[in-house]
Scaffold this motif. Structure first.
Motif, mmCIF file in Angstrom:
data_model
loop_
_atom_site.group_PDB
_atom_site.id
_atom_site.type_symbol
_atom_site.label_atom_id
_atom_site.label_comp_id
_atom_site.label_asym_id
_atom_site.label_seq_id
_atom_site.Cartn_x
_atom_site.Cartn_y
_atom_site.Cartn_z
ATOM 1 N N GLU A 63 0.906 4.293 -2.728
ATOM 2 C CA GLU A 63 0.600 5.662 -2.329
ATOM 3 C C GLU A 63 1.731 6.608 -2.720
ATOM 4 N N VAL B 5 -7.617 -4.494 -6.342
ATOM 5 C CA VAL B 5 -7.757 -3.836 -5.047
ATOM 6 C C VAL B 5 -8.829 -2.754 -5.116
ATOM 7 N N VAL C 224 -10.117 0.606 -3.866
ATOM 8 C CA VAL C 224 -9.458 1.752 -3.234
ATOM 9 C C VAL C 224 -10.448 2.855 -2.864
ATOM 10 N N PHE D 2 -8.359 0.060 1.102
ATOM 11 C CA PHE D 2 -7.350 -0.689 0.342
ATOM 12 C C PHE D 2 -7.584 -2.165 0.619
ATOM 13 N N THR D 3 -8.520 -2.749 -0.133
ATOM 14 C CA THR D 3 -8.953 -4.112 0.123
ATOM 15 C C THR D 3 -8.788 -4.980 -1.118
ATOM 16 N N LYS E 203 0.828 -1.214 0.000
ATOM 17 C CA LYS E 203 0.000 0.000 0.000
ATOM 18 C C LYS E 203 0.857 1.256 0.000
ATOM 19 N N THR F 3 -3.059 9.175 -0.629
ATOM 20 C CA THR F 3 -3.305 8.086 0.316
ATOM 21 C C THR F 3 -4.670 7.464 0.018
#
Length: 77
Positions: A7, A36, A38, A17-18, A3, A13
Motif C-alpha cells: 500500500e 493476490v 486486490v 487482499f487475499t 500488505k 489502500t
C-alpha cells in the motif's frame, strides 16, 4: 504481513487482499511468489523475501507486478 508495504509503494489502500496462489524459491532464505486478489477482477503478483531464521528479519516485499488477471500464470520474476 506485506500488505502495508505494498500500500505504501502503490500509494493506495486495498479493501480486498487475499492470497490465492503461491510458489517458493530457496535462496539464502526463501522467495515467495504470491498471486493476490486486490478487488474486482484485479490481481497482483508479489515477490516476498523471508530471511533465514538466524537473521531474525521481517518479511519484505521485494518486488511486485500489477494489472494481472485471475488466469495469468504466476511465474518467477
Amino acid at each position: 504481513k506485506v500488505k502495508a508495504q505494498l500500500e505504501e509503494k502503490e500509494g493506495k489502500t486495498f479493501d480486498v487482499f487475499t492470497a490465492v496462489e503461491f510458489k517458493t524459491q530457496l535462496v539464502a532464505g526463501t522467495n515467495y511468489f504470491i498471486k493476490v486478489h486486490v478487488g474486482n477482477e484485479e490481481f497482483m503478483h508479489l515477490r516476498v523475501f523471508k530471511s533465514l531464521p538466524h537473521q531474525n528479519e521481517q518479511l519484505s516485499l521485494h518486488s511486485y507486478q500489477g494489472s494481472k488477471t485471475k488466469h495469468d500464470e504466476l511465474a518467477y520474476f
